[in-house]
Motif scaffolding. Structure first.
Motif, PDB file in Angstrom:
ATOM      1  N   THR A 188     -86.548  41.902 -46.575  1.00  0.00           N
ATOM      2  CA  THR A 188     -87.453  41.053 -46.853  1.00  0.00           C
ATOM      3  C   THR A 188     -86.872  39.371 -47.110  1.00  0.00           C
ATOM      4  OG1 THR A 188     -89.131  42.486 -47.512  1.00  0.00           O
ATOM      5  CG2 THR A 188     -89.466  40.160 -48.069  1.00  0.00           C
ATOM      6  N   GLU A 189     -86.013  39.512 -48.137  1.00  0.00           N
ATOM      7  CA  GLU A 189     -85.416  38.170 -48.380  1.00  0.00           C
ATOM      8  C   GLU A 189     -84.569  37.638 -47.278  1.00  0.00           C
ATOM      9  OE1 GLU A 189     -82.022  37.676 -51.422  1.00  0.00           O
ATOM     10  OE2 GLU A 189     -83.709  37.725 -52.718  1.00  0.00           O
ATOM     11  N   THR A 190     -83.999  38.355 -46.570  1.00  0.00           N
ATOM     12  CA  THR A 190     -83.155  37.774 -45.369  1.00  0.00           C
ATOM     13  C   THR A 190     -84.032  37.291 -44.176  1.00  0.00           C
ATOM     14  OG1 THR A 190     -81.395  39.668 -45.759  1.00  0.00           O
ATOM     15  CG2 THR A 190     -81.519  38.458 -43.714  1.00  0.00           C
ATOM     16  N   VAL A 191     -85.134  38.026 -44.144  1.00  0.00           N
ATOM     17  CA  VAL A 191     -86.149  37.348 -43.027  1.00  0.00           C
ATOM     18  C   VAL A 191     -86.653  36.294 -43.543  1.00  0.00           C
ATOM     19  CG1 VAL A 191     -88.329  37.958 -41.615  1.00  0.00           C
ATOM     20  CG2 VAL A 191     -86.410  39.607 -41.742  1.00  0.00           C
ATOM     21  N   GLU A 192     -87.160  36.074 -44.794  1.00  0.00           N
ATOM     22  CA  GLU A 192     -88.009  34.826 -45.495  1.00  0.00           C
ATOM     23  C   GLU A 192     -86.956  33.808 -45.245  1.00  0.00           C
ATOM     24  OE1 GLU A 192     -91.066  36.798 -48.442  1.00  0.00           O
ATOM     25  OE2 GLU A 192     -88.946  36.476 -49.211  1.00  0.00           O
ATOM     26  N   ALA A 193     -85.728  33.916 -45.593  1.00  0.00           N
ATOM     27  CA  ALA A 193     -84.618  32.980 -45.425  1.00  0.00           C
ATOM     28  C   ALA A 193     -84.393  32.253 -44.105  1.00  0.00           C
ATOM     29  CB  ALA A 193     -83.567  33.342 -46.076  1.00  0.00           C
ATOM     30  N   ALA A 194     -84.339  33.233 -43.247  1.00  0.00           N
ATOM     31  CA  ALA A 194     -84.242  32.920 -41.844  1.00  0.00           C
ATOM     32  C   ALA A 194     -85.410  32.288 -41.018  1.00  0.00           C
ATOM     33  CB  ALA A 194     -83.996  34.235 -40.866  1.00  0.00           C
ATOM     34  N   LEU A 195     -86.701  32.401 -41.605  1.00  0.00           N
ATOM     35  CA  LEU A 195     -87.767  31.887 -41.040  1.00  0.00           C
ATOM     36  C   LEU A 195     -88.307  30.660 -41.659  1.00  0.00           C
ATOM     37  CD1 LEU A 195     -90.024  34.968 -40.065  1.00  0.00           C
ATOM     38  CD2 LEU A 195     -88.402  33.831 -38.772  1.00  0.00           C
ATOM     39  N   GLU A 196     -87.502  30.112 -42.886  1.00  0.00           N
ATOM     40  CA  GLU A 196     -87.904  28.989 -43.636  1.00  0.00           C
ATOM     41  C   GLU A 196     -87.717  27.778 -42.281  1.00  0.00           C
ATOM     42  OE1 GLU A 196     -85.421  27.943 -46.718  1.00  0.00           O
ATOM     43  OE2 GLU A 196     -86.110  29.625 -48.124  1.00  0.00           O
ATOM     44  N   GLY A 197     -88.945  27.038 -42.463  1.00  0.00           N
ATOM     45  CA  GLY A 197     -89.191  25.961 -41.619  1.00  0.00           C
ATOM     46  C   GLY A 197     -89.578  26.145 -40.362  1.00  0.00           C
ATOM     47  N   THR A 198     -89.834  27.367 -39.905  1.00  0.00           N
ATOM     48  CA  THR A 198     -90.475  27.766 -38.598  1.00  0.00           C
ATOM     49  C   THR A 198     -91.985  27.707 -38.807  1.00  0.00           C
ATOM     50  OG1 THR A 198     -90.309  30.325 -38.950  1.00  0.00           O
ATOM     51  CG2 THR A 198     -88.347  29.108 -38.230  1.00  0.00           C
ATOM     52  N   SER A 199     -92.667  28.076 -37.708  1.00  0.00           N
ATOM     53  CA  SER A 199     -94.081  28.302 -37.669  1.00  0.00           C
ATOM     54  C   SER A 199     -94.686  29.687 -38.297  1.00  0.00           C
ATOM     55  CB  SER A 199     -94.781  28.305 -36.185  1.00  0.00           C
ATOM     56  OG  SER A 199     -93.840  29.231 -35.371  1.00  0.00           O
ATOM     57  N   TYR A 200     -93.357  30.542 -38.761  1.00  0.00           N
ATOM     58  CA  TYR A 200     -93.754  31.701 -39.165  1.00  0.00           C
ATOM     59  C   TYR A 200     -93.620  32.000 -40.721  1.00  0.00           C
ATOM     60  CZ  TYR A 200     -93.266  33.256 -34.330  1.00  0.00           C
ATOM     61  OH  TYR A 200     -93.420  33.155 -32.917  1.00  0.00           O
ATOM     62  N   ALA A 201     -93.166  30.741 -41.019  1.00  0.00           N
ATOM     63  CA  ALA A 201     -92.980  30.637 -42.759  1.00  0.00           C
ATOM     64  C   ALA A 201     -93.798  30.990 -43.607  1.00  0.00           C
ATOM     65  CB  ALA A 201     -91.985  29.208 -43.109  1.00  0.00           C
ATOM     66  N   ASP A 202     -95.170  30.716 -43.152  1.00  0.00           N
ATOM     67  CA  ASP A 202     -96.222  31.136 -44.248  1.00  0.00           C
ATOM     68  C   ASP A 202     -97.119  32.199 -43.970  1.00  0.00           C
ATOM     69  OD1 ASP A 202     -96.154  28.378 -45.038  1.00  0.00           O
ATOM     70  OD2 ASP A 202     -97.362  27.564 -43.706  1.00  0.00           O
ATOM     71  N   LEU A 203     -96.276  33.123 -43.135  1.00  0.00           N
ATOM     72  CA  LEU A 203     -96.875  34.487 -42.995  1.00  0.00           C
ATOM     73  C   LEU A 203     -96.258  35.403 -44.097  1.00  0.00           C
ATOM     74  CD1 LEU A 203     -96.905  35.047 -39.081  1.00  0.00           C
ATOM     75  CD2 LEU A 203     -99.001  34.442 -40.611  1.00  0.00           C
ATOM     76  N   PRO A 204     -97.092  36.313 -44.725  1.00  0.00           N
ATOM     77  CA  PRO A 204     -96.400  37.378 -45.473  1.00  0.00           C
ATOM     78  C   PRO A 204     -95.271  38.219 -44.681  1.00  0.00           C
ATOM     79  CG  PRO A 204     -98.685  37.481 -45.667  1.00  0.00           C
ATOM     80  CD  PRO A 204     -98.427  36.463 -44.405  1.00  0.00           C
ATOM     81  N   VAL A 205     -94.112  38.677 -45.348  1.00  0.00           N
ATOM     82  CA  VAL A 205     -93.309  39.326 -44.828  1.00  0.00           C
ATOM     83  C   VAL A 205     -93.288  40.994 -45.304  1.00  0.00           C
ATOM     84  CG1 VAL A 205     -90.799  39.722 -44.449  1.00  0.00           C
ATOM     85  CG2 VAL A 205     -92.002  37.404 -44.391  1.00  0.00           C
ATOM     86  N   LEU A 206     -93.746  41.667 -44.587  1.00  0.00           N
ATOM     87  CA  LEU A 206     -93.360  42.903 -44.885  1.00  0.00           C
ATOM     88  C   LEU A 206     -92.201  43.592 -44.586  1.00  0.00           C
ATOM     89  CD1 LEU A 206     -97.048  44.067 -43.526  1.00  0.00           C
ATOM     90  CD2 LEU A 206     -96.421  42.736 -45.588  1.00  0.00           C
ATOM     91  N   SER A 207     -91.828  44.641 -45.198  1.00  0.00           N
ATOM     92  CA  SER A 207     -90.592  45.481 -44.635  1.00  0.00           C
ATOM     93  C   SER A 207     -90.742  47.026 -44.487  1.00  0.00           C
ATOM     94  CB  SER A 207     -89.546  45.280 -45.607  1.00  0.00           C
ATOM     95  OG  SER A 207     -88.226  45.935 -45.488  1.00  0.00           O
ATOM     96  N   LEU A 208     -89.954  47.491 -43.513  1.00  0.00           N
ATOM     97  CA  LEU A 208     -90.004  48.859 -43.059  1.00  0.00           C
ATOM     98  C   LEU A 208     -88.703  49.534 -43.457  1.00  0.00           C
ATOM     99  CD1 LEU A 208     -92.178  48.703 -39.923  1.00  0.00           C
ATOM    100  CD2 LEU A 208     -93.001  49.742 -41.925  1.00  0.00           C
ATOM    101  N   ALA A 209     -88.584  50.585 -44.206  1.00  0.00           N
ATOM    102  CA  ALA A 209     -87.556  51.468 -44.288  1.00  0.00           C
ATOM    103  C   ALA A 209     -87.778  52.737 -44.565  1.00  0.00           C
ATOM    104  CB  ALA A 209     -86.584  51.100 -45.660  1.00  0.00           C
ATOM    105  N   ALA A 210     -86.739  53.449 -44.067  1.00  0.00           N
ATOM    106  CA  ALA A 210     -86.971  54.897 -43.932  1.00  0.00           C
ATOM    107  C   ALA A 210     -86.066  55.878 -45.030  1.00  0.00           C
ATOM    108  CB  ALA A 210     -86.650  55.770 -42.636  1.00  0.00           C
ATOM    109  N   PRO A 211     -86.230  56.638 -45.634  1.00  0.00           N
ATOM    110  CA  PRO A 211     -85.784  57.431 -46.848  1.00  0.00           C
ATOM    111  C   PRO A 211     -84.680  58.328 -45.841  1.00  0.00           C
ATOM    112  CG  PRO A 211     -87.609  58.675 -46.277  1.00  0.00           C
ATOM    113  CD  PRO A 211     -87.791  57.465 -45.491  1.00  0.00           C
TER     114      PRO A 211
END
Length: 388
Positions: A188-211
């Motif tokens: 989540t942190e990686t994607v949020e940082a990468a999308l700063e300043g883009t049109s997606y920056a205000d969208l909530p970031v969800l994350s998927l991970a498997a056990p």
């Protein structure tokens, strides 16, 4: 490497069609025996995406393509030294042999050849497994590999951080655990940082991970690269896509409905017997962070996800938009989850997730679940939470 890196550069053809093209060419070129080496194996595909062919068509090749005598197969990692399939065109037997995973066996094939009118013909084929544990190591091989082995051991034993408490993946397939939330947080942190300043920056970031691993553990104290690699055991890269609230709910319904058995109201959930429905492995159960939800095991498949909300309690509506962090395997169709392969891609910087975890831990030097653990999902039976 992602799909975008090879599109228009490499062509991936159907394996059955490709074998049907080349096997006759081998015969025409004078081959007495045709042996197909195929990483594809036998059994169901982990993909079910329109337009994407079966990933394990070895039996189809043997059955449909004439002129093949032996197939040495892989991918499904089973110890199957000999399996005979009759070719539907010629009526001739085709021997399939598969060695076991991690070099546990080597497949040996013995062919009985007879010369008929100047050409050799395969009268009989026999496959067997040579078990490597029954043989001593070869000193020359050990000597040749020792420098690389020692360097690898030195690398994986590097301490990258200190954990404030032990974190275990033993129960991650049925309850929310800090060790999986560590993955979710970094993604989540990686994607949020990468999308700063883009049109997606205000969208909530969800994350998927498997056990991925029930044996994964970060010990209290020193955490090494080996420990993190034991948690994230695949070389997946990080992607992110956009999905609607309706698609997110469908996604969760599919994964949980395919993995958990239905538990009647009043019964007690047992992790040992009520998971892995349809032999669904743990790595095909995606857990989601960024939203809160309950999985009611007493409900029918397709109706198990309840109380799907944002972190502040706002119900997730069908038209809401999210950015969803996901690995490249899942986005390419692995596990046959709905919507994910067609979802618009908004992030793909070819970052290996395991390395992102290592880098995050190295930079902070401390792994403290207080920094990332968010118990946002739970299993219930008729709205009663299962025992934690």
């Amino acid at each position: 490497m992602g799909q975008g890196d090879v599109e228009g550069v490499l062509e991936f053809r159907d394996m059955v069609d490709t074998a049907a093209e080349y096997a006759p060419q081998m015969k025409a070129a004078g081959a007495d025996v045709v042996v197909v080496l195929s990483h594809a194996g036998l059994g169901d595909s982990s993909y079910s995406v329109p337009g994407l062919p079966d990933e394990n068509p070895a039996d189809d090749i043997a059955r449909e393509v004439p002129g093949i005598d032996v197939m040495v197969i892989g991918h499904t990692h089973r110890d199957v030294p000999e399996q005979i399939i009759t070719n539907e065109v010629t009526g001739e037997p085709v021997l399939l042999t598969q060695a076991y995973r991690w070099g546990g066996t080597v497949a040996r094939v013995d062919l009985d050849l007879h010369k008929v009118r100047g050409q050799w013909d395969v009268e009989d084929a026999e496959g067997m497994a040579i078990r490597t544990r029954d043989y001593p190591v070869h000193p020359a091989v050990v000597e040749a590999l020792t420098p690389a082995h020692d360097k690898t051991v030195e690398y994986v034993n590097q301490v990258v951080a200190t954990a404030t408490e032990e974190l275990s993946g033993a129960d991650s397939y049925w309850r929310d655990t800090p060790i999986v939330d560590f993955i979710q947080h970094v993604q989540t942190e990686t994607v949020e940082a990468a999308l700063e300043g883009t049109s997606y920056a205000d969208l909530p970031v969800l994350s998927l991970a498997a056990p991925f691993s029930r044996t994964a553990v970060f010990p209290e104290g020193e955490v090494t690269i080996r420990d993190i690699a034991g948690l994230y055991i695949y070389d997946n890269t990080l992607h992110a896509v956009t999905m609607s609230g309706a698609e997110v709910k469908d996604y969760l319904e599919y994964g949980n409905g395919m993995y958990f058995h239905t538990v009647p109201a009043g019964d007690i959930f047992d992790p040992a017997t009520d998971t892995n429905l349809n032999n669904r492995p743990d790595y095909h159960l995606d857990l989601m962070s960024g939203v809160d939800y309950e999985v009611d095991l007493s409900e029918a498949v397709g109706s198990k996800i309840e109380n799907l909300t944002l972190a502040d309690g706002t119900p997730v509506t069908d038209d809401m938009q999210f950015v969803v962090a996901v690995n490249n395997y899942r986005r390419s169709g692995g596990g046959s989850y709905p919507h994910i392969t067609a979802a618009p891609l908004v992030y793909d910087e070819q970052q290996e997730i395991r390395q992102l975890l290592i880098d995050w831990a190295s930079e902070r030097e401390v792994i403290d679940p207080d920094d990332f653990f968010d118990p946002n999902w739970t299993l219930t039976v008729a709205d009663v939470p299962v025992a934690q």
